[in-house]
Design a protein around this motif. Structure first.
Motif, short mmCIF file in Angstrom:
data_model
loop_
_atom_site.label_atom_id
_atom_site.label_comp_id
_atom_site.label_asym_id
_atom_site.label_seq_id
_atom_site.Cartn_x
_atom_site.Cartn_y
_atom_site.Cartn_z
N VAL A 146 1.12 -1.03 0.03
CA VAL A 146 -0.02 -0.15 -0.11
C VAL A 146 1.23 1.38 0.42
O VAL A 146 1.52 1.52 0.98
CB VAL A 146 -0.85 0.01 1.40
N LYS A 147 1.17 2.06 -1.51
CA LYS A 147 1.54 3.26 -1.12
C LYS A 147 0.76 4.49 -0.49
O LYS A 147 -0.27 4.73 -1.81
CB LYS A 147 2.96 3.45 -2.23
N LEU A 148 1.71 5.33 -0.25
CA LEU A 148 0.77 6.27 -0.03
C LEU A 148 0.96 7.74 -0.85
O LEU A 148 2.08 8.11 -0.90
CB LEU A 148 0.92 7.16 1.69
N ASN A 149 0.19 7.78 -1.87
CA ASN A 149 0.37 8.92 -3.57
C ASN A 149 0.46 10.44 -2.93
O ASN A 149 0.92 11.23 -3.53
CB ASN A 149 -0.59 8.76 -4.42
N LEU A 150 -0.87 10.59 -1.73
CA LEU A 150 -0.94 11.99 -1.40
C LEU A 150 -1.85 12.09 -0.55
O LEU A 150 -2.35 11.84 0.22
CB LEU A 150 -2.02 12.62 -2.81
N LEU A 151 -0.85 13.37 0.42
CA LEU A 151 -1.92 13.49 1.75
C LEU A 151 -2.61 14.58 1.53
O LEU A 151 -2.12 16.16 1.04
CB LEU A 151 -1.07 13.63 2.59
N GLU A 152 -4.11 14.31 1.68
CA GLU A 152 -5.14 15.85 1.49
C GLU A 152 -5.47 16.47 3.08
O GLU A 152 -6.32 15.45 3.64
CB GLU A 152 -6.22 15.78 0.67
N PRO A 153 -5.44 17.22 3.25
CA PRO A 153 -5.66 17.84 4.56
C PRO A 153 -7.44 18.39 4.72
O PRO A 153 -7.45 18.63 3.57
CB PRO A 153 -5.25 18.88 5.05
N GLY A 154 -8.09 17.82 5.93
CA GLY A 154 -9.14 18.65 5.19
C GLY A 154 -9.43 19.51 6.41
O GLY A 154 -9.12 20.10 7.29
N GLU A 356 4.01 12.67 -1.94
CA GLU A 356 3.31 13.11 -1.16
C GLU A 356 2.20 13.89 0.09
O GLU A 356 1.19 14.05 0.38
CB GLU A 356 3.20 11.59 -0.13
N LEU A 357 3.34 15.01 -0.09
CA LEU A 357 3.27 16.51 0.77
C LEU A 357 3.01 17.29 0.38
O LEU A 357 2.95 18.69 0.30
CB LEU A 357 4.67 16.19 1.99
N LYS A 358 2.44 17.53 -0.92
CA LYS A 358 2.53 18.54 -2.11
C LYS A 358 1.93 19.56 -1.91
O LYS A 358 1.81 20.89 -2.00
CB LYS A 358 1.64 17.79 -3.54
N ILE A 364 4.11 23.88 5.83
CA ILE A 364 5.89 23.37 7.29
C ILE A 364 6.39 24.33 7.00
O ILE A 364 7.78 25.00 6.04
CB ILE A 364 6.60 21.92 6.35
N ALA A 365 6.50 24.61 8.58
CA ALA A 365 7.97 25.33 9.25
C ALA A 365 9.40 24.39 8.59
O ALA A 365 9.23 23.52 8.85
CB ALA A 365 7.81 26.06 10.23
N ARG A 366 10.04 25.17 7.73
CA ARG A 366 11.43 25.16 8.44
C ARG A 366 12.59 25.65 9.17
O ARG A 366 12.14 26.58 9.50
CB ARG A 366 12.29 25.01 6.88
N TRP A 367 13.62 25.69 8.98
CA TRP A 367 14.43 25.86 9.83
C TRP A 367 15.08 27.08 9.82
O TRP A 367 15.07 27.64 10.50
CB TRP A 367 15.50 24.74 10.52
#
Length: 478
Positions: A146-154, A356-358, A364-367
């Motif tokens: 099972v591969k995660l292709n895309l993560l979609e926040p709701g 997947e994080l597109k 997302i905060a970076r350093w």
């Protein structure tokens, strides 16, 4: 003790700890289907350890998914080519303090105490067999292929995971929390210098993280770019598979000799690293990157013993081009032609590199958003890392971004600056997993804060049922 006896001992030990008690987390209904409290992406050692940790927290509405076939999760029997693990054998990891779940207990159940004393380091294949056993004896809920292709926040706080693969139970999964236990490459991508990728046809080079057909290289000459442990693992493996010559090219004037991980394992730098200030963390990991992890002494000696082994120091690649005879490599010390190139140049970390994080990476905060390093110490490689909480949760660049990424956790190599090696090395797992599962559990509890408090204040179940049957008679006055 036999393995069957050990399996029974584990069940007894866990029962004494009240493992498997009822969940406290409030279930969430959704018109599109079942909502998991947590979906863990990655069924290797990090994902398995996280799953066990959550079950110990009485959070059992979880699922672990992995894109590989069962038994092939992680690098150990795919692209890892060392003979043994580099970690000292006595360090514990995903057993989470349960003695009967340690690798040593598993090993001694099959080989006895004498067998444990006989090994210097843990054989790579046996580590994978231990992970397979660990998954089965704990009955962890893992679904393979099972591969995660895309993560979609709701907007409702639910993540929709768009998945694929032959093992996918449906096109999507719903989860309140998502843990990216995706290993070394899970925070970015393996790095191949453009000088190579832009100049050579794909069939004459490969990164060490990829499948390599060593059978086709028998009797041929291969070059390895890089001087770290993985470079020597691959050179040694190539020679053992019949490659005639393996040349390692290192840009440094001498071999790396210091392994900072060994110092971290005994000094408190693994378990206490999150307590450092941002400035200290940044400086420490910058120093860590300067000391490329050297090969183990036994790996170096095995490689050096092969007649076809060659080591080129102070030899960065200045130019690479294709020819009729293969790849032509130019260094300050001459030009060489090889049939195949093996690239051991590590990885680059940046959430923007993860497909997947597109839909969330811009939030997302970076350093670089949280800490400005002194000019003489600033590193673009470090600045691109995500800025995480002590429990491995992503943080947002803005208030809106915080809502988009709440519930998303990076339990992979990208946590290096925030948490040291507690999510990326076996020697750190015993410290990282509890922090991860504690923050997940805290979020799940606080997501239902109002209902949890309401239930607490409304609780009126009588526990004491005693009745006083005697009448109190005042003592007669004297």
């Amino acid at each position: 003790m036999s393995l069957d006896t050990l399996n029974k001992q584990i069940k007894t030990d866990l029962s004494y700890l009240a493992f498997g008690g009822p969940d406290w987390s409030q279930p969430v209904s959704h018109p599109d289907g079942h909502v998991y409290d947590v979906v863990i992406v990655g069924g290797g050692q990090s994902g398995l350890g996280a799953a066990f940790g959550l079950l110990r927290e009485r959070v059992s509405n979880i699922l672990v998914i992995d894109e590989n076939s069962e038994g092939l999760e992680g690098p150990w029997v795919t692209y890892a080519r060392m003979m043994t693990l580099r970690t000292p054998k006595h360090l514990t990891s995903i057993d989470l303090g349960i003695p009967s779940l340690t690798f040593r207990s598993w090993w001694e159940a099959q080989h006895g105490a004498e067998g444990w004393e006989a090994i210097d380091k843990i054989p790579r294949g046996d580590w994978m067999n231990y992970l397979r056993w660990y998954r089965n004896v704990l009955n962890l809920p893992v679904v393979n292929e099972v591969k995660l292709n895309l993560l979609e926040p709701g907007d409702d706080g639910i993540y929709r995971l768009h998945i694929g693969g032959s093992g996918a139970p449906s096109p999507t999964l719903l989860a309140r929390k998502v843990v990216l236990a995706t290993g070394i490459q899970g925070g970015g991508e393996w790095h191949v210098p453009p000088m190579i990728s832009d100049s050579l046809p794909r069939h004459i080079y490969a990164h060490t993280s990829e499948t390599i057909d060593f059978n086709s290289l028998k009797g041929k000459k291969a070059a390895v770019l890089g001087g770290g442990a993985s470079a020597f693992d691959n050179a040694n493996f190539a020679l053992s598979q019949g490659v005639a010559e393996a040349h390692i090219f290192i840009r440094r004037n001498e071999m790396p000799r210091v392994n900072p991980i060994r110092q971290m394992e005994v000094s408190g730098m693994i378990e206490r690293f999150p307590s450092l200030s941002d400035a200290d963390k940044y400086a420490a990991i910058r120093h860590f990157f300067k000391h490329n992890q050297p090969p183990t002494n036994d790996t170096f000696e095995r490689a050096a013993a092969w007649p076809g082994f060659h080591l080129h120091l102070a030899s960065p690649w200045l130019d690479v081009k294709a020819s009729e005879n293969g790849a032509v490599v130019t260094t300050p010390k001459g030009t060489f032609t090889f049939d195949f190139l093996i690239i051991s140049t590590g990885l680059v970390t940046d959430p923007a590199l993860r497909p997947e994080l597109k839909l969330v990476e811009q939030h997302i905060a970076r350093w670089s958003d949280r800490y400005k390093a002194p000019v003489e110490e600033a590193s673009p490689l470090l600045d691109a890392h995500p800025y995480l909480t002590p429990g491995f949760a992503y943080t947002g660049r803005s208030e809106e971004g915080e809502k988009k990424v709440r519930g998303l956790f990076a339990f992979n190599y990208s946590a290096l600056i925030n948490s040291g090696i507690s999510a990326s090395a076996l020697s750190g797992m015993r410290y990282g997993v509890p922090k991860l599962v504690s923050e997940i559990a805290d979020q799940l509890f606080l997501d239902n804060r109002e209902e949890n408090l309401k239930n607490f204040f409304a609780y009126n179940e009588h526990e004491f049922t005693g009745v006083w049957s005697k009448t109190n008679v005042p003592a007669k006055a004297q």
